[in-house]
Design a protein around this motif. Structure first.
Motif, PDB file in Angstrom:
ATOM      1  N   ASN A  60       0.831  -1.205   0.000  1.00  0.00           N
ATOM      2  CA  ASN A  60       0.000   0.000   0.000  1.00  0.00           C
ATOM      3  C   ASN A  60       0.866   1.256   0.000  1.00  0.00           C
ATOM      4  O   ASN A  60       0.521   2.263  -0.630  1.00  0.00           O
ATOM      5  CB  ASN A  60      -0.921   0.017   1.219  1.00  0.00           C
ATOM      6  N   SER A  63       2.005   2.052  -3.431  1.00  0.00           N
ATOM      7  CA  SER A  63       0.876   2.539  -4.219  1.00  0.00           C
ATOM      8  C   SER A  63       0.560   3.984  -3.883  1.00  0.00           C
ATOM      9  O   SER A  63       0.261   4.791  -4.775  1.00  0.00           O
ATOM     10  CB  SER A  63      -0.356   1.661  -3.965  1.00  0.00           C
ATOM     11  N   PHE A  67       0.682   7.291  -6.409  1.00  0.00           N
ATOM     12  CA  PHE A  67      -0.373   8.289  -6.586  1.00  0.00           C
ATOM     13  C   PHE A  67       0.146   9.695  -6.287  1.00  0.00           C
ATOM     14  O   PHE A  67      -0.244  10.665  -6.954  1.00  0.00           O
ATOM     15  CB  PHE A  67      -1.577   7.965  -5.695  1.00  0.00           C
ATOM     16  N   ALA A 160      -8.451   8.569  -4.496  1.00  0.00           N
ATOM     17  CA  ALA A 160      -8.198   7.217  -5.007  1.00  0.00           C
ATOM     18  C   ALA A 160      -7.218   6.496  -4.092  1.00  0.00           C
ATOM     19  O   ALA A 160      -7.403   5.315  -3.768  1.00  0.00           O
ATOM     20  CB  ALA A 160      -7.658   7.280  -6.432  1.00  0.00           C
ATOM     21  N   ALA A 161      -6.171   7.190  -3.655  1.00  0.00           N
ATOM     22  CA  ALA A 161      -5.195   6.579  -2.750  1.00  0.00           C
ATOM     23  C   ALA A 161      -5.822   6.244  -1.405  1.00  0.00           C
ATOM     24  O   ALA A 161      -5.497   5.214  -0.799  1.00  0.00           O
ATOM     25  CB  ALA A 161      -4.001   7.522  -2.567  1.00  0.00           C
ATOM     26  N   LEU A 163      -8.753   5.259  -0.818  1.00  0.00           N
ATOM     27  CA  LEU A 163      -9.523   4.018  -0.921  1.00  0.00           C
ATOM     28  C   LEU A 163      -8.698   2.819  -0.455  1.00  0.00           C
ATOM     29  O   LEU A 163      -9.222   1.874   0.135  1.00  0.00           O
ATOM     30  CB  LEU A 163      -9.973   3.785  -2.368  1.00  0.00           C
ATOM     31  N   LEU A 164      -7.391   2.861  -0.742  1.00  0.00           N
ATOM     32  CA  LEU A 164      -6.512   1.738  -0.429  1.00  0.00           C
ATOM     33  C   LEU A 164      -6.492   1.393   1.047  1.00  0.00           C
ATOM     34  O   LEU A 164      -6.359   0.217   1.414  1.00  0.00           O
ATOM     35  CB  LEU A 164      -5.085   2.057  -0.879  1.00  0.00           C
ATOM     36  N   GLY A 176      -9.965  -1.803   1.058  1.00  0.00           N
ATOM     37  CA  GLY A 176     -10.062  -0.848  -0.035  1.00  0.00           C
ATOM     38  C   GLY A 176      -9.341  -1.239  -1.302  1.00  0.00           C
ATOM     39  O   GLY A 176      -9.516  -0.578  -2.336  1.00  0.00           O
ATOM     40  N   LEU A 180     -10.382   0.228  -4.947  1.00  0.00           N
ATOM     41  CA  LEU A 180      -9.498   0.996  -5.819  1.00  0.00           C
ATOM     42  C   LEU A 180      -9.389   0.337  -7.191  1.00  0.00           C
ATOM     43  O   LEU A 180      -9.426   1.021  -8.220  1.00  0.00           O
ATOM     44  CB  LEU A 180      -8.117   1.124  -5.191  1.00  0.00           C
ATOM     45  N   VAL A 184     -10.430   2.386 -10.566  1.00  0.00           N
ATOM     46  CA  VAL A 184      -9.445   2.697 -11.610  1.00  0.00           C
ATOM     47  C   VAL A 184      -9.743   1.924 -12.881  1.00  0.00           C
ATOM     48  O   VAL A 184      -9.698   2.476 -13.993  1.00  0.00           O
ATOM     49  CB  VAL A 184      -8.017   2.391 -11.107  1.00  0.00           C
ATOM     50  N   ALA A 296     -12.863   9.808  -8.762  1.00  0.00           N
ATOM     51  CA  ALA A 296     -12.247   9.395  -7.490  1.00  0.00           C
ATOM     52  C   ALA A 296     -12.964   9.982  -6.275  1.00  0.00           C
ATOM     53  O   ALA A 296     -13.382   9.235  -5.383  1.00  0.00           O
ATOM     54  CB  ALA A 296     -10.759   9.745  -7.479  1.00  0.00           C
ATOM     55  N   PHE A 300     -15.415   7.708  -3.944  1.00  0.00           N
ATOM     56  CA  PHE A 300     -14.955   7.548  -2.567  1.00  0.00           C
ATOM     57  C   PHE A 300     -16.071   7.885  -1.575  1.00  0.00           C
ATOM     58  O   PHE A 300     -16.353   7.123  -0.647  1.00  0.00           O
ATOM     59  CB  PHE A 300     -13.736   8.433  -2.301  1.00  0.00           C
TER      60      PHE A 300
END
Length: 308
Positions: A60, A63, A67, A160-161, A163-164, A176, A180, A184, A296, A300
């Motif tokens: 994560n 990732s 982002f 978006a990040a 969500l992870l 998440g 994600l 995406v 996003a 979310f």
């Protein structure tokens, strides 16, 4: 849903990309239309999907860093396009510095600061930093464009990040990560679907004053295709009920289209075709994530309202 389901979903994406590449290759050989741009876009997708897969599977943290880098590149492209004053150079520094801070709130799972740092604190701080130059000419235009760029390229994409790091739920044991992947994949697939439907069957312009190449056939074809795909994939990677999957299947393609044409309006106003040239067939990073800037945050908060 388990992590194994996510792995199978990634395999499915690679399979879909392979099938799409074969279809595009056949069409490029048989169609009388010039599909060279479509071929180039498909080739670029192999690189982008590979990078996304590696970042997604490693950790994560990686990732989130990816982002953050995307936000940096998008903001850099944005600042390179808009007219800025010499007096705003220090203000640009503070704008760039907000990126690691915003993504630290994501990494730290600190939703309170994540939600207010840019739209409240940076919104108030940037005008103050700008007025310290004591140059009032162009002040309103400057602070308006700088803050809008931060909201578009950093705040929106950071959703978006975030969500992870959403925790697992009863119907979504992988948390998440699946959400994600769902966001995406559908956002980018919708872009491809709308472009492909429009390229092959587009006749009636939908918003010619902003984006002359957008057609009703492309828009409706993309929405329909993405809607069906959302219904099919939601049970695999999300906790969504059928109704929520259907709602997300409409929300993502419609919001993605609006994000796309919003950035198109910006480029038309500035007299540029692409925001950059980093990705062959796509233009710049901002060209590639223009849809995600709208999907996003909306996706979310849609997900957070119903499931968290």
């Amino acid at each position: 849903m388990t992590l194994q389901a996510i792995h199978w979903a990634l395999i499915g994406i690679w399979g879909l990309l392979t099938a799409a590449s074969l279809i595009v290759y056949i069409l490029s050989k048989r169609s009388e239309k010039n599909l060279s741009e479509l071929v180039q876009r498909t080739q670029s997708w192999w690189v982008m999907v590979a990078l996304f897969t590696v970042a997604f599977l490693v950790s994560n943290t990686i990732s989130i860093i990816v982002f953050a880098l995307i936000s940096f590149l998008a903001l850099k492209e944005y600042f390179s396009m808009i007219p800025t004053r010499r007096a705003d150079r220090r203000v640009l520094f503070w704008a760039y510095l907000s990126i690691p801070v915003q993504y630290f709130w994501v990494y730290d799972s600190y939703y309170g600061m994540f939600a207010v740092f840019i739209p409240v604190y940076m919104f108030l701080f940037l005008p103050f930093a700008s007025l310290l130059s004591q140059q009032t000419e162009g002040f309103l235009k400057s602070v308006g464009t700088l803050n809008w760029g931060l909201m578009l390229c950093v705040f929106s994409i950071s959703h978006a990040a975030f969500l992870l790091i959403l925790p697992p739920t009863e119907g979504n044991s992988a948390g998440g990560a699946g959400l994600l992947l769902f966001l995406v994949f559908l956002t980018q697939f919708n872009d491809v679907a709308q472009y492909t439907w429009g390229k092959l069957f587009g006749r009636r312009k939908i918003i010619p004053g902003v984006s002359p190449n957008k057609t009703w056939e492309g828009f409706l074809g993309g929405v329909g295709t993405t809607f069906v795909l959302a219904i099919i994939t939601a049970p695999l990677v999300t906790p969504f009920s059928l109704a929520h999957a259907a709602a997300a299947g409409l929300l993502i393609p419609v919001a993605g289209f609006i994000g796309d044409v919003t950035v198109s309006a910006l480029k038309r106003d500035l007299g540029v075709k692409d925001t950059g040239s980093l990705i062959p067939g796509h233009g710049g990073i901002l060209d590639r994530i223009d849809s995600l800037t709208f999907t996003a945050p909306l996706f979310f908060h849609f997900t957070r309202y119903f499931y968290y």
